[in-house]
Design a protein around this motif. Sequence first.
Motif, PDB file in Angstrom:
ATOM      1  N   ALA A 122      15.587   5.197  -7.164  1.00 34.15           N
ATOM      2  CA  ALA A 122      16.763   4.767  -6.411  1.00 34.15           C
ATOM      3  C   ALA A 122      16.435   4.471  -4.949  1.00 34.15           C
ATOM      4  CB  ALA A 122      17.847   5.844  -6.490  1.00 34.15           C
ATOM      5  N   ALA A 123      15.732   5.362  -4.287  1.00 31.79           N
ATOM      6  CA  ALA A 123      15.475   5.204  -2.853  1.00 31.79           C
ATOM      7  C   ALA A 123      14.445   4.120  -2.571  1.00 31.79           C
ATOM      8  CB  ALA A 123      14.999   6.532  -2.263  1.00 31.79           C
ATOM      9  N   PHE A 124      13.430   3.987  -3.430  1.00 31.47           N
ATOM     10  CA  PHE A 124      12.372   3.006  -3.218  1.00 31.47           C
ATOM     11  C   PHE A 124      12.479   1.824  -4.174  1.00 31.47           C
ATOM     12  CE2 PHE A 124       9.472   6.863  -2.125  1.00 31.47           C
ATOM     13  CZ  PHE A 124      10.112   7.003  -0.901  1.00 31.47           C
ATOM     14  N   GLN A 125      13.534   1.777  -4.971  1.00 31.75           N
ATOM     15  CA  GLN A 125      13.663   0.770  -6.022  1.00 31.75           C
ATOM     16  C   GLN A 125      12.413   0.745  -6.901  1.00 31.75           C
ATOM     17  OE1 GLN A 125      14.964  -3.072  -4.641  1.00 31.75           O
ATOM     18  NE2 GLN A 125      16.633  -2.230  -3.421  1.00 31.75           N
ATOM     19  N   GLY A 126      11.846   1.931  -7.121  1.00 33.50           N
ATOM     20  CA  GLY A 126      10.666   2.042  -7.977  1.00 33.50           C
ATOM     21  C   GLY A 126       9.363   1.724  -7.286  1.00 33.50           C
ATOM     22  N   ASN A 127       9.390   1.306  -6.004  1.00 34.27           N
ATOM     23  CA  ASN A 127       8.171   0.931  -5.289  1.00 34.27           C
ATOM     24  C   ASN A 127       7.533   2.150  -4.629  1.00 34.27           C
ATOM     25  OD1 ASN A 127       8.117  -2.121  -5.517  1.00 34.27           O
ATOM     26  ND2 ASN A 127      10.187  -1.768  -4.756  1.00 34.27           N
ATOM     27  N   GLY A 128       7.032   3.021  -5.456  1.00 36.29           N
ATOM     28  CA  GLY A 128       6.418   4.254  -5.008  1.00 36.29           C
ATOM     29  C   GLY A 128       6.248   5.163  -6.211  1.00 36.29           C
ATOM     30  N   GLY A 147       8.134  12.116  -2.490  1.00 41.66           N
ATOM     31  CA  GLY A 147       7.395  11.023  -3.101  1.00 41.66           C
ATOM     32  C   GLY A 147       6.699  10.187  -2.051  1.00 41.66           C
ATOM     33  N   TRP A 148       5.841   9.295  -2.533  1.00 42.04           N
ATOM     34  CA  TRP A 148       5.112   8.365  -1.673  1.00 42.04           C
ATOM     35  C   TRP A 148       5.699   6.969  -1.844  1.00 42.04           C
ATOM     36  CZ3 TRP A 148       0.434   9.194   1.253  1.00 42.04           C
ATOM     37  CH2 TRP A 148       0.066  10.539   1.335  1.00 42.04           C
ATOM     38  N   ALA A 149       5.895   6.288  -0.731  1.00 45.97           N
ATOM     39  CA  ALA A 149       6.460   4.934  -0.762  1.00 45.97           C
ATOM     40  C   ALA A 149       5.352   3.891  -0.804  1.00 45.97           C
ATOM     41  CB  ALA A 149       7.343   4.707   0.455  1.00 45.97           C
ATOM     42  N   SER A 150       5.606   2.814  -1.498  1.00 49.98           N
ATOM     43  CA  SER A 150       4.707   1.668  -1.505  1.00 49.98           C
ATOM     44  C   SER A 150       5.263   0.643  -0.536  1.00 49.98           C
ATOM     45  CB  SER A 150       4.600   1.076  -2.914  1.00 49.98           C
ATOM     46  OG  SER A 150       3.739  -0.034  -2.926  1.00 49.98           O
ATOM     47  N   THR A 151       4.607   0.494   0.611  1.00 47.40           N
ATOM     48  CA  THR A 151       5.127  -0.339   1.691  1.00 47.40           C
ATOM     49  C   THR A 151       4.499  -1.728   1.662  1.00 47.40           C
ATOM     50  OG1 THR A 151       5.372   1.649   3.033  1.00 47.40           O
ATOM     51  CG2 THR A 151       5.487  -0.465   4.171  1.00 47.40           C
ATOM     52  N   PRO A 152       5.303  -2.773   1.535  1.00 45.40           N
ATOM     53  CA  PRO A 152       4.757  -4.125   1.518  1.00 45.40           C
ATOM     54  C   PRO A 152       4.511  -4.660   2.922  1.00 45.40           C
ATOM     55  CG  PRO A 152       7.109  -4.205   1.135  1.00 45.40           C
ATOM     56  CD  PRO A 152       6.750  -2.759   1.285  1.00 45.40           C
ATOM     57  N   TRP A 153       3.658  -5.640   3.008  1.00 44.22           N
ATOM     58  CA  TRP A 153       3.425  -6.351   4.258  1.00 44.22           C
ATOM     59  C   TRP A 153       3.243  -7.828   3.953  1.00 44.22           C
ATOM     60  CZ3 TRP A 153      -1.285  -8.784   3.994  1.00 44.22           C
ATOM     61  CH2 TRP A 153      -2.265  -8.220   3.157  1.00 44.22           C
ATOM     62  N   ILE A 154       3.534  -8.682   4.918  1.00 43.69           N
ATOM     63  CA  ILE A 154       3.425 -10.123   4.709  1.00 43.69           C
ATOM     64  C   ILE A 154       2.905 -10.814   5.966  1.00 43.69           C
ATOM     65  CG2 ILE A 154       5.186 -10.314   2.903  1.00 43.69           C
ATOM     66  CD1 ILE A 154       7.221 -11.042   4.982  1.00 43.69           C
ATOM     67  N   LEU A 155       2.194 -11.920   5.744  1.00 43.44           N
ATOM     68  CA  LEU A 155       1.660 -12.757   6.813  1.00 43.44           C
ATOM     69  C   LEU A 155       1.954 -14.215   6.511  1.00 43.44           C
ATOM     70  CD1 LEU A 155      -1.976 -11.293   7.133  1.00 43.44           C
ATOM     71  CD2 LEU A 155      -0.077 -10.850   8.691  1.00 43.44           C
ATOM     72  N   THR A 203       0.839  -1.191   0.000  1.00 44.90           N
ATOM     73  CA  THR A 203       0.000   0.000   0.000  1.00 44.90           C
ATOM     74  C   THR A 203       0.871   1.237   0.000  1.00 44.90           C
ATOM     75  OG1 THR A 203      -1.509  -1.236   1.435  1.00 44.90           O
ATOM     76  CG2 THR A 203      -1.971   1.093   1.119  1.00 44.90           C
ATOM     77  N   ALA A 204       0.464   2.253  -0.740  1.00 46.76           N
ATOM     78  CA  ALA A 204       1.145   3.540  -0.655  1.00 46.76           C
ATOM     79  C   ALA A 204       0.719   4.181   0.652  1.00 46.76           C
ATOM     80  CB  ALA A 204       0.780   4.429  -1.840  1.00 46.76           C
ATOM     81  N   THR A 205       1.606   4.171   1.621  1.00 45.22           N
ATOM     82  CA  THR A 205       1.209   4.520   2.982  1.00 45.22           C
ATOM     83  C   THR A 205       1.803   5.808   3.506  1.00 45.22           C
ATOM     84  OG1 THR A 205       3.041   3.181   3.808  1.00 45.22           O
ATOM     85  CG2 THR A 205       0.899   2.109   3.618  1.00 45.22           C
TER      86      THR A 205
END
Length: 572
Positions: free
Chosen positions: A349-355, A538-546, A313-315
């Motif tokens: 570079a900072a988010f490896q494109g995940n944002g 910029g906005w980061a796309s933060t992953p989560w896992i369960l 999610t972009a959080t």
Amino acid sequence: MRMLRSRWMAIVPVVMAASLIVAACGGGDPTSTPRSPTAIPTATSAPQATPTPAPTPTPEVTIKRGGILKTRIGINPNPWNTLEGPISASYPLFEPVMSSLIQFDLATNEIKGDLAESWTIGGDGLTIVFNLRQGVVWHDGKPFTAEDAKFNLDTVFFESQGFKSHLKTFFSAVDTVEVVDNATIKLTLSRPSNSMFATFTHAMMLNYAPQVSAEELAKGNVVGTNAFEWTSFKRDNKVEQRANPNFYVNGEDGQPLPYLDGIDFFLIIESALHIAAFRTGEIDAFDHIDATALTSVLNGIKGDVPGLITGATATSWRMILIKNKPPFDDIRVRKAMQIGIDRQEFVDAAFQGNGFPSGLAITPKGAGGVWGLSQEEEKRFPGLNQATHDADAAEAERLLKEAGFDKDNPLKANVDVISFGAFADEAVVAVTLLNEIPGFALDLNVEDTGTQAQRLVVPGGKFDLIYRPFGSALDDPVHTFGLFWISTGSRNYGEFSNPEIDALFDEQETTTDPARRRAAILEMMELAYDQATYVILGWASTPWILRPDVKGLILGSSFSNRGRYDTTWLDR
């Protein structure tokens, strides 16, 4: 676009080696956003009927009770009372233990009761009456009363416990809090407030036991009314919470929640160790982790953990805080930063494109926001259109030179950053890109959270620039502009003041005309960007896992009400 990977791989490890001290995440209330209103369908000709196959029966899920959920926290409790600011990354420790008056239900995107069973809003929006749930007891056995609710509301609204309330700005319309009777609290407002009621669902709006002093609380005597009791705290090691046998909500099986026997929060500082603990089964769930660290190994984790549950999610956004002092009190210097930095390269570079690049701190449309702009709409702002970056960079150089700085006489200043997670690595990228604007010669300073907190919360705190992550608990301008940009904002760390922004903020908060509110918000965003008191990157796309056997847990979508764990269960 320049080739990035080889360029940054040589720079980032320098900061990784320096990042030895734990620090709290700077913002940490990233949010889900309300669903957009459903469009009214237009009339169409009726389609031809087609046979409808019989639905496949859905297997009935039997919820299992028991078990200990194992998760991670990256910092010891700080502060111990979440009503005190600034918000710390340790607040998830308190959500399972403390209750709120009302809460945001992530499963339905609706506000529902918690300690308040119902409420009424009257007097043209100038009164709110909360009808409290009866029979609730604190974990120490004392009954929960309306006086207890008032004690906590007074703490937030009027700072009655003696510390600064970082939520006070959201409730500036409150005039009085009155105990009507033991089951009723009445709030009287001095003016209408478009955002205030929803703010009661903020993850920090927790109710603390008045009978527990601040000194006792800081020793680990945490008493709440929620589904879990705080049973053990071992500093730098683990927090244990166990099921509250007297919780006031029943589960689907008709028995009191929670389904779990308890939760163990293990203090794991380093992201690599956190990931390793998940892979080996020592940790069941996490989302409090930097996106870069998880993204780079996610495919490997999927191989190690069949059936892995994951999402993103972009959080939160990344911001450069600017102190209102020479030379940054010169708008030309701030605008040079605002329009000259290459945000696309920063994200790559900072988010490896995940944002995605953005210059505004209101949840963008692309991330589900209601009030923000789309990336296409943002392109009309100088510095936010990649196609015009070269021209914007040239203008930034001109502005800086006009302010008295160039490559022969550069502006020298420190950029402070906390060492937690990947934030220091991200700051390397930001500082390097800023230094590509001729006239800047910025140095990066990695520091612990305590040092930076003093820079932020102490009036006149000393800093030049600070790189920080921040998020918003609710998709409403009050939760960004009301904190950072208005003159009285509790997070106006730069100590800037702009009467036009203040006036627009008041207008959007009190107008009863939805169209005028939206227009005022847009005007406020444009003015704030033009003034460049802070620089959003910029906005980061933060992953989560369960782990696949963790059920009933919603992660990633919001810091409002996602950390209660009352309906979480383990399929074991």
